[in-house]
Write a protein that holds these residues in place. Structure first.
Motif, PDB file in Angstrom:
ATOM      1  N   HIS A 132       0.878  -1.114   0.217  1.00  0.00           N
ATOM      2  CA  HIS A 132      -0.167  -0.042   0.054  1.00  0.00           C
ATOM      3  C   HIS A 132       0.751   1.278   0.147  1.00  0.00           C
ATOM      4  O   HIS A 132       1.751   1.441   0.790  1.00  0.00           O
ATOM      5  N   ALA A 133       0.937   2.181  -1.070  1.00  0.00           N
ATOM      6  CA  ALA A 133       1.714   3.324  -1.199  1.00  0.00           C
ATOM      7  C   ALA A 133       0.817   4.368  -0.327  1.00  0.00           C
ATOM      8  O   ALA A 133       0.336   5.332  -0.961  1.00  0.00           O
ATOM      9  N   CYS A 134       1.298   4.500   0.933  1.00  0.00           N
ATOM     10  CA  CYS A 134       0.621   5.606   1.813  1.00  0.00           C
ATOM     11  C   CYS A 134       1.238   6.922   1.554  1.00  0.00           C
ATOM     12  O   CYS A 134       0.732   7.770   1.824  1.00  0.00           O
ATOM     13  N   TRP A 135       2.354   6.812   1.032  1.00  0.00           N
ATOM     14  CA  TRP A 135       3.080   8.200   0.702  1.00  0.00           C
ATOM     15  C   TRP A 135       2.794   8.830  -0.482  1.00  0.00           C
ATOM     16  O   TRP A 135       2.841   9.986  -0.582  1.00  0.00           O
ATOM     17  N   LYS A 136       1.887   8.048  -1.166  1.00  0.00           N
ATOM     18  CA  LYS A 136       1.260   8.854  -2.440  1.00  0.00           C
ATOM     19  C   LYS A 136      -0.266   9.411  -2.282  1.00  0.00           C
ATOM     20  O   LYS A 136      -0.657  10.252  -3.034  1.00  0.00           O
ATOM     21  N   GLU A 137      -0.726   9.190  -1.224  1.00  0.00           N
ATOM     22  CA  GLU A 137      -2.053   9.614  -0.856  1.00  0.00           C
ATOM     23  C   GLU A 137      -2.084  11.169  -0.591  1.00  0.00           C
ATOM     24  O   GLU A 137      -1.034  11.361   0.227  1.00  0.00           O
ATOM     25  N   THR A 138      -2.855  12.002  -0.871  1.00  0.00           N
ATOM     26  CA  THR A 138      -2.852  13.461  -0.471  1.00  0.00           C
ATOM     27  C   THR A 138      -4.352  13.634   0.621  1.00  0.00           C
ATOM     28  O   THR A 138      -4.197  14.476   1.256  1.00  0.00           O
ATOM     29  N   ASP A 139      -5.199  12.775   0.510  1.00  0.00           N
ATOM     30  CA  ASP A 139      -6.388  12.861   1.332  1.00  0.00           C
ATOM     31  C   ASP A 139      -5.835  12.341   2.832  1.00  0.00           C
ATOM     32  O   ASP A 139      -5.531  11.199   2.753  1.00  0.00           O
ATOM     33  N   PRO A 140      -6.055  12.831   3.918  1.00  0.00           N
ATOM     34  CA  PRO A 140      -5.613  12.616   5.225  1.00  0.00           C
ATOM     35  C   PRO A 140      -6.330  11.259   5.551  1.00  0.00           C
ATOM     36  O   PRO A 140      -5.507  10.386   6.110  1.00  0.00           O
ATOM     37  N   GLN A 141      -7.483  11.073   5.303  1.00  0.00           N
ATOM     38  CA  GLN A 141      -8.241  10.044   5.795  1.00  0.00           C
ATOM     39  C   GLN A 141      -7.613   8.859   5.099  1.00  0.00           C
ATOM     40  O   GLN A 141      -7.466   7.731   5.792  1.00  0.00           O
ATOM     41  N   ALA A 142      -7.648   8.913   3.905  1.00  0.00           N
ATOM     42  CA  ALA A 142      -7.115   7.807   3.169  1.00  0.00           C
ATOM     43  C   ALA A 142      -5.631   7.487   3.346  1.00  0.00           C
ATOM     44  O   ALA A 142      -5.394   6.380   3.395  1.00  0.00           O
ATOM     45  N   LYS A 143      -4.923   8.641   3.587  1.00  0.00           N
ATOM     46  CA  LYS A 143      -3.631   8.329   3.911  1.00  0.00           C
ATOM     47  C   LYS A 143      -3.354   7.300   5.316  1.00  0.00           C
ATOM     48  O   LYS A 143      -2.732   6.547   5.293  1.00  0.00           O
ATOM     49  N   GLN A 144      -4.433   7.617   6.123  1.00  0.00           N
ATOM     50  CA  GLN A 144      -4.369   7.125   7.721  1.00  0.00           C
ATOM     51  C   GLN A 144      -4.531   5.675   7.340  1.00  0.00           C
ATOM     52  O   GLN A 144      -4.052   4.522   7.987  1.00  0.00           O
ATOM     53  N   GLY A 145      -5.663   5.389   6.254  1.00  0.00           N
ATOM     54  CA  GLY A 145      -6.214   3.959   6.151  1.00  0.00           C
ATOM     55  C   GLY A 145      -4.961   3.363   5.402  1.00  0.00           C
ATOM     56  O   GLY A 145      -4.632   1.992   5.860  1.00  0.00           O
ATOM     57  N   GLU A 146      -4.317   3.874   4.407  1.00  0.00           N
ATOM     58  CA  GLU A 146      -3.430   3.470   3.705  1.00  0.00           C
ATOM     59  C   GLU A 146      -2.062   3.151   4.602  1.00  0.00           C
ATOM     60  O   GLU A 146      -1.312   2.058   4.312  1.00  0.00           O
ATOM     61  N   MET A 147      -1.708   3.938   5.673  1.00  0.00           N
ATOM     62  CA  MET A 147      -0.919   3.663   6.529  1.00  0.00           C
ATOM     63  C   MET A 147      -1.028   2.613   7.443  1.00  0.00           C
ATOM     64  O   MET A 147       0.011   1.766   7.561  1.00  0.00           O
ATOM     65  N   ALA A 148      -2.216   2.105   7.756  1.00  0.00           N
ATOM     66  CA  ALA A 148      -2.596   1.165   8.726  1.00  0.00           C
ATOM     67  C   ALA A 148      -2.055  -0.154   7.956  1.00  0.00           C
ATOM     68  O   ALA A 148      -1.808  -1.180   8.388  1.00  0.00           O
ATOM     69  N   HIS A 149      -2.791   0.013   6.605  1.00  0.00           N
ATOM     70  CA  HIS A 149      -2.594  -1.291   5.915  1.00  0.00           C
ATOM     71  C   HIS A 149      -1.025  -1.658   5.445  1.00  0.00           C
ATOM     72  O   HIS A 149      -0.539  -2.808   5.507  1.00  0.00           O
ATOM     73  N   PHE A 150      -0.367  -0.326   5.094  1.00  0.00           N
ATOM     74  CA  PHE A 150       1.299  -0.729   4.904  1.00  0.00           C
ATOM     75  C   PHE A 150       1.961  -1.380   6.208  1.00  0.00           C
ATOM     76  O   PHE A 150       2.640  -2.154   6.154  1.00  0.00           O
TER      77      PHE A 150
END
Length: 55
Positions: free
Chosen positions: A2-20
């Motif tokens: 999960h590429a959490c560093w590419k997300e710009t939306d804070p909520q989507a970034k938090q979800g991607e960071m959890a999956h990462f």
């Protein structure tokens, strides 16, 4: 991965960071299992069962 560093939306970034972080944890657990059973010829110490593989 999960590429959490590419997300710009804070909520989507938090979800991607959890999956990462989950992916990193699973990769570490897989490495630990591999290291534990890499040398099946040696004594495994205190285990409830025998080795997974017999070579």
């Amino acid at each position: 991965m999960h590429a959490c560093w590419k997300e710009t939306d804070p909520q989507a970034k938090q979800g991607e960071m959890a999956h990462f972080n989950k992916d990193i944890g699973l990769a570490g657990a897989a490495l630990m299992v591999f290291a534990f059973f890499a040398d099946v010829g040696a004594d495994l110490g205190l285990t409830l069962t025998g080795p997974l593989f017999s070579l």
